[in-house]
Design an enzyme around this catalytic site. Structure first.
Site, PDB file in Angstrom:
ATOM      1  N   GLY A 165     -13.647  -1.771  -6.415  1.00  0.00           N
ATOM      2  CA  GLY A 165     -14.945  -1.178  -6.227  1.00  0.00           C
ATOM      3  C   GLY A 165     -15.075  -0.229  -5.256  1.00  0.00           C
ATOM      4  O   GLY A 165     -15.967   0.047  -4.618  1.00  0.00           O
TER       5      GLY A 165
ATOM      6  N   ARG B 140       0.860  -1.257   0.159  1.00  0.00           N
ATOM      7  CA  ARG B 140       0.025  -0.059   0.004  1.00  0.00           C
ATOM      8  C   ARG B 140       0.758   1.308  -0.001  1.00  0.00           C
ATOM      9  O   ARG B 140       1.982   1.427   0.700  1.00  0.00           O
ATOM     10  CB  ARG B 140      -0.916   0.038   1.110  1.00  0.00           C
ATOM     11  CG  ARG B 140      -1.844   1.036   1.368  1.00  0.00           C
ATOM     12  CD  ARG B 140      -2.961   0.898   0.673  1.00  0.00           C
ATOM     13  NE  ARG B 140      -4.189   1.814   0.930  1.00  0.00           N
ATOM     14  CZ  ARG B 140      -5.149   2.144   0.160  1.00  0.00           C
ATOM     15  NH1 ARG B 140      -5.133   1.799  -1.135  1.00  0.00           N
ATOM     16  NH2 ARG B 140      -5.973   2.965   0.562  1.00  0.00           N
TER      17      ARG B 140
ATOM     18  N   THR C  51     -10.117   0.471  -9.150  1.00  0.00           N
ATOM     19  CA  THR C  51      -8.961  -0.442  -8.607  1.00  0.00           C
ATOM     20  C   THR C  51      -8.839  -1.756  -9.649  1.00  0.00           C
ATOM     21  O   THR C  51      -9.729  -1.730 -10.343  1.00  0.00           O
ATOM     22  CB  THR C  51      -9.303  -0.796  -7.131  1.00  0.00           C
ATOM     23  OG1 THR C  51      -9.388   0.526  -6.446  1.00  0.00           O
ATOM     24  CG2 THR C  51      -8.284  -1.745  -6.451  1.00  0.00           C
TER      25      THR C  51
ATOM     26  N   THR D   9      -4.095  -0.666  -7.015  1.00  0.00           N
ATOM     27  CA  THR D   9      -5.161   0.464  -7.283  1.00  0.00           C
ATOM     28  C   THR D   9      -4.321   1.711  -7.532  1.00  0.00           C
ATOM     29  O   THR D   9      -3.285   1.992  -6.830  1.00  0.00           O
ATOM     30  CB  THR D   9      -6.026   0.732  -5.884  1.00  0.00           C
ATOM     31  OG1 THR D   9      -7.009   1.683  -6.266  1.00  0.00           O
ATOM     32  CG2 THR D   9      -5.542   0.922  -4.830  1.00  0.00           C
TER      33      THR D   9
HETATM   34  N1  GLY Z   1      -8.480   2.945  -3.072  1.00  0.00           N
HETATM   35  C1  GLY Z   1      -9.576   2.064  -2.710  1.00  0.00           C
HETATM   36  C2  GLY Z   1      -9.202   1.159  -1.517  1.00  0.00           C
HETATM   37  O1  GLY Z   1      -7.926   0.924  -1.300  1.00  0.00           O
HETATM   38  O2  GLY Z   1     -10.065   0.865  -0.804  1.00  0.00           O
END
Ligand code: GLY
Length: 571
Positions: free
Chosen positions: A474, A107, A382, A400
């Protein structure tokens, strides 16, 4: 069969006719399968046909599921610019054929110069759009380091062989689908407004299906990554270009932020649903915790007797979702910065107690549901891919840029899009983000912190063996789409493709509405729910679930979401 044809010449014509009419299309194309859509040696399901083909080629060359995943990730960065990326981040859930589990958190992180008030004006109000389409919207990208770490730990084939197919797609171009042409045309004005210089996706005449998209700058960037691995992105020419782009738009990502970025291996979050073992992503995803909470909440109810998307099923699922999303708003954040009470949230007694004010007679208003107390908290923007190899190694990756095409800002000269993942933080307590999600302290902006995600890559075991690989894009609907797809298989006996196709619905506590895909509810069921006070709103397609199921015969069946260009290939 080959021997039969050679020995028995007189039966040759008959045999050829038989082959032509009886063997499924996949076999005619050189794929070995038991039945159409069932494969023994591996399956790739992802959001773009060319990327799925890259993954299948890697499996056929002897690569394992992680090799194929690395190649698919880079191929999607070329062919699915809306969401595939090297300028974003994601999560991987892994289960080896022998049952070892692991997860990789790649992330994005807030830059060192980021702070809790960075999107507020002098009166303390959130400045609209600032966390979405500016250079300040980007977190430090994690995807390249994620792929490097995944390959170092589990890869089998050579790194350069996994990156090369993406370079070829970028340099030689690929034919775009109708979806991609539409998405590119819709975004032209923003691309033009936010970028300078030559951008390969900008042009004066509209894109159309079948046009060739060539991305020379991106090919050069991918060559750096191919030749230098991590250093090819976080140092050197690409890092220089990224930081220069930040300076052009007063963004915050520095060379030090890039050097300091590291993906993190985290122990998988594991729970049970009936006789199934659910292996999923821990925080900073909210997805795994929320999925297990949802499953715990509905486990005791006779869903299969009520039936798929019938009023009782929908009512129970909506009430469970309402309560779980309320918890998400308060308790979920980056565990490296905030003590997320995972154990408390996953106590079965806690989740049962959350339903104590549930009444079959009427909808529980969200205003009366606060995040729980215990002693002691994407949309098609995403993308998800599921892969299994011949040894049963399974990979479930959701990755994403956040919004479609991320911030829509390309790194000049480097040809890749920057994420706008900072919008997944809570810019101000109680103020909804792009997905309508609210948050507080747990998900406030801090330097080096990872923004909370809903991405829910998941792998399921039954009787100690691989059963399902599932995930979806989503935004806030990711969690409920994964949850409902799992129920579709386990409770409603749907095969993988049916479970993926099935219409979905979504509730996220706030706003207090049930979003339903077209024709998700039968008219009578809808009426019964509306009479109980549920506000039902028709929505567009929800998620793009890409999943794999091990069938009773021991073969793998893919489910590729028809809502997008998603493709399943196997051998
Ligand atoms: N960017 C969407 C998520 O990570 O939930």
């Amino acid at each position: 069969m080959r021997g039969f044809l050679k020995r028995e010449g007189k039966y040759k014509l008959f045999a050829i006719l038989l082959l032509t009419f009886l063997i499924p299309v996949g076999c005619v194309q050189g794929q070995l399968s038991k039945d159409e859509g069932e494969y023994k040696n591996g399956v790739v399901v992802c959001a773009y046909p060319d990327a799925a083909q890259v993954g299948l080629n890697i499996l056929k060359k002897g690569g394992n599921a992680v090799d194929a995943a690395v190649a698919v990730q880079f191929a999607l960065a070329v062919t699915l610019p809306e969401a595939g990326n090297i300028g974003g981040g994601g999560f991987m859930v892994y289960r080896s054929g022998k049952g070892e589990t692991n997860t990789l958190d790649f992330r994005e992180k807030a830059p060192a110069m980021a702070g809790p008030n960075m999107y507020l004006d002098s009166a303390g109000n959130v400045i609209p759009g600032m966390s979405l389409s500016t250079h300040l919207a980007s977190g430090v990208p994690g995807s390249v380091d994620g792929m490097v770490q995944a390959h170092l730990k589990y890869g089998h084939l050579k790194w350069e062989d996994l990156v090369q197919p993406a370079i070829d797609l970028a340099r030689n171009g690929f034919m775009i689908t109708k979806h991609l042409a539409n998405d590119l045309n819709r975004t032209q004005a923003e691309f033009k407004k936010l970028n300078e210089g030559k951008i390969y996706m900008i042009r004066d005449t509209p894109w159309k299906e079948g046009d060739l998209l060539v991305q020379e700058d991106l090919a050069k960037t991918l060559e750096q990554i191919r030749d230098k691995g991590r250093a090819g992105f976080y140092e050197g020419v690409v890092a220089d270009e990224l930081v220069a782009e930040m300076q052009r738009g007063k963004g915050l990502i520095s060379k030090t932020d890039l050097q300091n970025y590291h993906a993190v291996w985290r122990q998988a979050l594991i729970g049970n649903y009936k006789e199934y073992r659910i292996i999923t992503m821990p925080p900073p995803s909210s997805g795994g915790v929320a999925l297990l909470q949802l499953l715990q909440t509905v486990e005791k109810y006779p869903l299969s007797r009520w039936g798929f998307n019938r009023d009782s099923t929908v009512q129970l699922v909506v009430e469970a979702e309402r309560r779980v999303y309320a918890d998400r708003s308060k308790y979920l954040g980056d565990p490296d910065f905030y003590k997320v009470p995972v154990d408390s949230l996953l106590k079965p007694a806690y989740n049962l107690s959350r339903m104590s004010n549930f009444s079959w007679d009427k909808a529980t208003p969200s205003v009366s549901i606060l995040p729980g107390k215990f002693v002691g908290y994407e949309s098609d923007q995403t993308t998800h891919y599921s892969i299994v190899d011949r040894d049963g190694n399974a990979v479930s990756i959701t990755t994403t840029l956040n919004g479609g095409f991320g911030s829509k800002i390309f790194v000049k000269g480097a040809g890749f899009l920057l994420n706008n993942e900072m919008d997944d933080f809570s810019s101000k307590p109680g103020v909804p983000n792009m997905f309508g999600l609210v948050g507080g302290k747990a998900n406030s902006i801090q330097p080096g912190k990872r923004m909370l995600s809903s991405m829910t890559p998941t792998i399921i075991e039954k009787d100690g063996k691989l059963f399902m690989i599932v995930g979806t894009p989503g935004g806030s609907t990711i969690i409920t789409s994964v949850f409902q797809t799992i129920l579709n298989v386990i409770e409603f006996n749907q095969n993988m493709q049916q479970a993926v196709n099935s219409k979905r619905f979504h509730h996220q506590w706030l706003p207090d509405v049930v979003y339903v895909e077209k024709d998700a509810l039968d008219g009578d069921d809808r009426l019964k729910l509306e009479q109980k006070g549920y506000k039902i709103i028709d929505s567009g397609p929800s998620g793009r679930v890409d999943a794999i199921l091990k069938t009773k015969s021991g073969y793998y069946e893919g489910g590729a979401d028809p809502r997008g260009d998603d493709t399943k290939l196997g051998w």
